[in-house]
Design an enzyme around this catalytic site. Sequence first.
Site, short mmCIF file in Angstrom:
data_model
loop_
_atom_site.label_atom_id
_atom_site.label_comp_id
_atom_site.label_asym_id
_atom_site.label_seq_id
_atom_site.Cartn_x
_atom_site.Cartn_y
_atom_site.Cartn_z
N ASN A 1 0.81 -1.06 0.09
CA ASN A 1 -0.02 0.09 -0.09
C ASN A 1 1.03 1.24 -0.05
OD1 ASN A 1 -1.74 2.14 0.73
ND2 ASN A 1 -3.00 0.50 1.50
N ASN B 1 -13.21 -3.52 0.89
CA ASN B 1 -14.12 -2.27 0.79
C ASN B 1 -14.69 -2.10 -0.49
OD1 ASN B 1 -13.85 -1.45 3.52
ND2 ASN B 1 -12.07 -0.09 2.88
N HIS C 1 -10.40 -5.12 -5.91
CA HIS C 1 -9.13 -5.31 -4.97
C HIS C 1 -9.63 -5.57 -3.82
CE1 HIS C 1 -9.63 -1.05 -4.46
NE2 HIS C 1 -8.95 -0.85 -3.43
N GLN D 1 -7.77 -5.32 0.45
CA GLN D 1 -6.50 -4.88 1.28
C GLN D 1 -6.05 -6.07 2.27
OE1 GLN D 1 -6.05 -0.68 2.33
NE2 GLN D 1 -8.05 -0.26 1.39
N PHE E 1 -28.16 4.13 8.30
CA PHE E 1 -27.22 5.03 9.05
C PHE E 1 -26.85 4.48 10.43
CE2 PHE E 1 -28.71 7.75 5.87
CZ PHE E 1 -27.44 8.77 5.42
N MET E 2 -25.60 4.07 10.69
CA MET E 2 -25.33 3.71 11.98
C MET E 2 -24.95 4.82 12.73
SD MET E 2 -25.86 0.45 12.56
CE MET E 2 -26.20 -1.40 11.73
N VAL E 3 -25.92 5.80 13.36
CA VAL E 3 -25.66 6.78 13.91
C VAL E 3 -26.30 7.12 15.22
CG1 VAL E 3 -25.07 8.15 11.55
CG2 VAL E 3 -27.42 7.87 12.41
O1 LIG Z 1 -34.80 8.59 13.69
P1 LIG Z 1 -34.43 9.01 12.56
O2 LIG Z 1 -33.60 10.20 12.57
O3 LIG Z 1 -35.22 9.05 11.13
O4 LIG Z 1 -33.07 7.94 12.14
C1 LIG Z 1 -31.83 7.96 12.18
O5 LIG Z 1 -31.40 7.95 13.57
C2 LIG Z 1 -31.75 6.82 14.15
C3 LIG Z 1 -31.21 6.52 15.42
O6 LIG Z 1 -29.96 6.89 15.66
C4 LIG Z 1 -31.03 5.65 13.39
O7 LIG Z 1 -31.46 4.33 13.93
C5 LIG Z 1 -31.27 5.71 11.94
O8 LIG Z 1 -30.51 4.47 11.05
C6 LIG Z 1 -31.14 6.90 11.13
O9 LIG Z 1 -31.41 7.13 10.01
O1 LIG Z 2 -7.09 2.46 2.47
P1 LIG Z 2 -8.30 3.18 1.75
O2 LIG Z 2 -9.04 2.54 0.60
O3 LIG Z 2 -7.56 4.46 0.92
O4 LIG Z 2 -9.00 3.77 2.76
C1 LIG Z 2 -10.34 3.32 3.23
O5 LIG Z 2 -9.90 1.83 3.94
C2 LIG Z 2 -9.40 2.05 5.07
C3 LIG Z 2 -9.36 0.78 5.74
O6 LIG Z 2 -10.53 0.07 6.00
C4 LIG Z 2 -9.94 3.20 6.21
O7 LIG Z 2 -9.18 3.43 7.44
C5 LIG Z 2 -10.28 4.46 5.42
O8 LIG Z 2 -10.99 5.54 6.14
C6 LIG Z 2 -10.98 4.37 4.07
O9 LIG Z 2 -11.38 5.45 3.41
#
Ligand SMILES: O=P(O)(O)O[C@H]1O[C@H](CO)[C@@H](O)[C@H](O)[C@H]1O
Ligand SMILES: O=P(O)(O)O[C@H]1O[C@H](CO)[C@@H](O)[C@H](O)[C@H]1O
Lengths: 350, 350
Positions: free
Chosen positions: A75, A151, A164, A166, A315-317
């Site tokens: 890399n 990825n 590819h 990694q 979204f995992m947020v």
């Molecule tokens: O509730 P919302 O804003 O529609 O949804 C968002 O927040 C949630 C809680 O973090 C998440 O589970 C959802 O994936 C995200 O899209």
């Molecule tokens: O190495 P890449 O493809 O440029 O980078 C990608 O994969 C990496 C390894 O999962 C991550 O750390 C980076 O954030 C992502 O952008």
Amino acid sequence: MAEFSATEHQHVRYNPLKDEWVLVSPHRCLRPWSGQTEAAPEDQPPDPLNPLLPSAVRSNGQQNPPYTSTYVFPNDFPALLERVPEPPPSEHPLFRSSAAKGTCRVMCFHPDSTMTIPLMSIEEILAVINEWVNQLQELGRRYTWVQIFENKGAIMGCSNPHPHCQIWASSYLPNEPRVKERCQKEYYIKFKRSMLADYLKEELKKEERIVVKNDEWVALVPYWAVWPYETMLLPINGRPQRMTDLNDVQKRALAEIMKQLNIKYDNLFKCSFPYSMGFHGAPTGASKAPGDSPHWLLHAIYLPPLLRSATVKKFMVGYEMLAQSQRDLTPEQAAQRLRECNDVHYKNKK
Amino acid sequence: MAEFSATEHQHVRYNPLKDEWVLVSPHRCLRPWSGQTEAAPEDQPPDPLNPLLPSAVRSNGQQNPPYTSTYVFPNDFPALLERVPEPPPSEHPLFRSSAAKGTCRVMCFHPDSTMTIPLMSIEEILAVINEWVNQLQELGRRYTWVQIFENKGAIMGCSNPHPHCQIWASSYLPNEPRVKERCQKEYYIKFKRSMLADYLKEELKKEERIVVKNDEWVALVPYWAVWPYETMLLPINGRPQRMTDLNDVQKRALAEIMKQLNIKYDNLFKCSFPYSMGFHGAPTGASKAPGDSPHWLLHAIYLPPLLRSATVKKFMVGYEMLAQSQRDLTPEQAAQRLRECNDVHYKNKK
Ligand SMILES: O=P(O)(O)O[C@H]1O[C@H](CO)[C@@H](O)[C@H](O)[C@H]1O
Ligand SMILES: O=P(O)(O)O[C@H]1O[C@H](CO)[C@@H](O)[C@H](O)[C@H]1O
């Protein structure tokens, strides 16, 4: 109150490999989506200056050979270097750092930038698997952990559509395998059996989470899956602990099931299905030998972000980052949808 | 070999709150980026049909009151419901599920859709904090965990730019606080002191990771930060274990430091800085009482995804999902950049 139904009523499920829970809220599948959508993973026109092409000159001035199958090179922007000064011993239990040595490699799967696993031939995928085994053999002699991962798709931060993966090898055991090592060890001590072998036995009986199966491998949506269409590949025979334990029959069958699973993935939303995938097996290093980790069973995991279509991801947020993963459709529903996808790739349909 | 320098040489750092490591690879800051970029978090024209507006009619037909400060209502698509049938007892240790009850609420911060925390007045932010305390008081009586969190920006899956947060209360202790509970408890048993109070004491001496500070609160980039510009808010005095322990002076100072930190965030890349943020304090529920969790110290965490600019984020994929989090710039570098950002919001500059 009505009787409990897993496809209707919220509950939490336990992941024994990671000692974590996931919240399953199937009633939430009805939620409309008005948030951010992604660019569809479209076929980009081939870039003649793509640095991953055979004979291309990379940014550091080095030229690739005119390779015709797989090709591995260091890399150019590695997160892990082999020789670096080590941090001094930590002076406070809350400010601990430690040395990290390693190496990062890039491995092209195929000379053609428009290829992907579901479109490659079994022989071509087999060449990828054989090279993975070579890499693990070589790097596993020196390093505690060799992470092979792909990825796929711009949505996964992949900056180059050329097929590819990694390979990052490290002197330390990273978090994810460290937890899996502990959980599988504890189960083995308690039950004198391999956790994932026990798990697979039950799944083969229950069938409801199986997506595709051949004589050597099963692709299933784990009972504790977090991502909407997360899957796991498990070997049926011989209990391989590491990729280096696979025999020729298992390798060929792995190529076949990888192709089958990926065809179903692509057919689900009629797009080149994005994901991060990789292999987890027993740790490696100088002190390790084949057969020394009966608590481990080699497996692959696929972590794809798409939820509803080629452009709407999960979204995992928020709650997920601060509290706990949450999913809408159940693992059983996901397995069924994937199972029902056609076995012929949508691009190859006449 | 050269002497070790944390801003040049890769190493791993330990997060004692989560029992996890992060790989720090500062030499990788030089990596060019040619992958996916995000739409800049632009100011969207106010939507007159926005269901979060005062007096708006929401999708379920209910009408919001003509609110002038904060406004809380039940989430129309809750991931957690209060009354649902419970799953039967699990029959196999590898297929464990459990009951999950809860409630999900939405809380508007302000009647004006174009407002954000850094642009709101201290009085307005104080109203938000007071309502958080009310919510925690009420829901904490019945529920084991009350997660207050804000998803800000389309990149964080936030589907509505109106300033708001969510409150998800659950009958179970989710993964993240469960691990923090265990780690802080173990530290307390070993050292007879609160982990985060000890940690804060050291950080106040070292200063290098502090972004902004007032008489009651510190905003710092944790030694073990994973996201490029991740920060943590810690209370300096009186060891509050939960938000309900805060006195009036602490609440006002919290409003002030939230505003200050968010102005710096917005100024960093001249955009409305996206993040998920939330509060972690001692678990709640019927059996809990003020002062019963001396191992806990209330704190807020900000998890912002941007890495290099308003459009280039850090992808937590591949290696991160399968092995371990990795960061490029060091926490000390991130703290310095934020510290050097102007204290006047770029939109308010003449
Ligand atoms: O509730 P919302 O804003 O529609 O949804 C968002 O927040 C949630 C809680 O973090 C998440 O589970 C959802 O994936 C995200 O899209
Ligand atoms: O190495 P890449 O493809 O440029 O980078 C990608 O994969 C990496 C390894 O999962 C991550 O750390 C980076 O954030 C992502 O952008």
